[in-house]
Design an enzyme around this catalytic site. Structure first.
Site, PDB file in Angstrom:
ATOM      1  CG  HIS A 196       2.253  -0.094   4.343  1.00  0.00           C
ATOM      2  ND1 HIS A 196       1.856  -1.043   5.262  1.00  0.00           N
ATOM      3  CD2 HIS A 196       1.182   0.718   4.145  1.00  0.00           C
ATOM      4  CE1 HIS A 196       0.600  -0.800   5.602  1.00  0.00           C
ATOM      5  NE2 HIS A 196       0.158   0.265   4.941  1.00  0.00           N
ATOM      6  CG  ASP A 219      -2.088  -0.855   1.163  1.00  0.00           C
ATOM      7  OD1 ASP A 219      -2.151  -1.681   0.231  1.00  0.00           O
ATOM      8  OD2 ASP A 219      -2.970  -0.735   2.027  1.00  0.00           O
ATOM      9  CG  HIS A 237      -4.439   3.047  -0.853  1.00  0.00           C
ATOM     10  ND1 HIS A 237      -5.355   2.345  -0.103  1.00  0.00           N
ATOM     11  CD2 HIS A 237      -3.469   3.430   0.026  1.00  0.00           C
ATOM     12  CE1 HIS A 237      -4.947   2.298   1.168  1.00  0.00           C
ATOM     13  NE2 HIS A 237      -3.822   2.968   1.277  1.00  0.00           N
TER      14      HIS A 237
END
Ligand SMILES: [Zn+2]
Length: 282
Positions: free
Chosen positions: A232, A87, A137
Site C-alpha cells: 500500500h 493500493d 480501486h
C-alpha cells in the site's frame, strides 16, 4: 460467502432444494451477498430499495454478467516473474516515495488507485507512470459488495474516466476494495471490460510488521513465479515500514532470480509460456 449458500436466497420458491435450486443458491453465494434477507439490511443499516445489490435482490432478477470476467489471485507460470502492486493512493505522503524507489530500481508496478484521490492529487503521478500500470480501486474505496448496480457502476466508471484522463490509458483491471467481490462487483467489472485483480501475497503482514526485516525476508522467501504482491502507498504504520523496506525487498527478490512486471504483463507472459508451472515435488 458460505452463509448465503446455506440459506435459501431471498425470493427463492419454497419447497425442498433440488439440485437446480441449490446451484442457483450457490451462484448467489458466489455473488457474496451478505444481506440479512429480503428486507435488505446490511451492516445494521437499512438499505434503500435501489441500493440492494441486483444479484442478491431475488433469484428472479439474477442474471449473468454480460461477458466473462477473470479473477486473478496469482498467475500460473514457470517464468520467475512477480507483479508488485500498490493500493489506495495516490496521496502525498508515501506515493512519491514508492515511485522514487521504483524509479531508482527501474522496475514497473501496478497501482490500484482511488479515483477521488487521483483527481485531487493528479500532480503527484502525472508524467511518472510511464512504466507502470494503473488499475481501478473505485472512487472512494467503496465496498462494491454493498452497492446497487447503478451505484457500483458510477464509482467504477468515474474512476475509470479519471485514470484515463491522467494517464492517457484505459485501465483494464479492477481491484475491489478489501477484495470483496459480492453484490454486483462482477457485473460492474464486466460492464467495463475489466478483469478482477486480487493478490496472492500481502507484503505488510500484520503479524510481522514489528520486525520489518523479518517481514521482508518472509515475502522474499514466499514469492513464487507468478506471485502478485500487495503493498500500500497509503495507510497505517505497518504499511509505511513496507514502503521503507521496498529497496531491500526488491533486492531480495532479484537475488532469487525474480524480475518485476506489471500485472497485465504478468498475465501476458503466462499466456505466452503456456501457463501452469510443473507442480513442485512433495
Ligand atoms: Zn484498498
Amino acid at each position: 460467502m458460505g452463509r448465503t449458500a446455506d440459506a435459501p436466497p431471498p425470493g427463492a420458491a419454497a419447497g425442498p432444494p433440488g439440485r437446480r435450486s441449490l446451484l442457483r443458491g450457490l451462484a448467489l453465494g458466489a455473488g457474496g451477498a451478505v444481506l440479512g434477507g429480503a428486507g435488505g439490511i446490511a451492516g445494521g443499516r437499512l438499505m434503500a430499495e435501489d441500493e440492494v445489490p441486483a444479484s442478491a435482490a431475488s433469484v428472479d432478477s439474477w442474471e449473468p454478467p454480460e461477458r466473462q470476467v477473470d479473477i486473478v489471485w496469482s498467475v500460473d507460470t514457470a517464468a520467475r516473474l512477480v507483479a508488485l502492486t500498490f493500493d489506495d493512493g495516490p496521496l502525498p505522503k508515501w506515493t512519491p516515495m514508492a515511485l522514487d524507489v521504483l524509479d531508482e530500481a527501474r522496475i514497473p508496478a501496478t497501482f490500484f488507485m482511488v479515483g477521488s484521490r487521483l483527481a485531487a492529487h493528479a500532480g503527484l503521478v502525472r508524467g511518472r507512470l510511464g512504466r507502470h500500470e494503473v488499475g481501478n480501486h473505485t472512487w472512494r474505496h467503496d465496498d462494491l459488495s454493498r452497492l446497487s448496480r447503478a451505484a457500483g457502476y458510477r464509482t467504477v466508471h468515474r474512476t475509470h474516466a479519471a485514470i484515463a484522463a491522467v494517464t492517457g490509458r484505459e485501465p483494464v483491471l479492477l481491484r475491489p476494495p478489501w477484495g470483496r467481490m459480492g453484490g454486483t462487483t462482477v457485473h460492474v467489472a464486466a460492464q467495463h471490460g475489466y478483469d478482477i485483480a486480487l493478490w496472492s501475497l500481502l507484503v505488510q503482514d500484520r503479524a510481522l510488521h514489528r520486525d520489518p526485516q523479518r517481514m521482508i525476508d518472509d515475502v522474499v522467501q514466499r514469492a513464487r513465479p507468478g506471485t502478485v504482491l500487495l503493498a500500500h502507498d497509503v495507510g497505517q504504520a505497518s504499511r509505511l515500514e513496507a514502503v521503507r523496506r521496498l529497496p531491500a525487498m526488491i533486492a531480495g527478490l532479484r537475488g532469487r532470480g525474480f524480475s518485476f512486471v506489471t500485472l497485465s504483463e504478468l498475465r501476458r507472459a503466462a499466456a505466452r509460456s503456456g501457463g501452469r508451472a510443473a507442480p513442485a515435488a512433495p
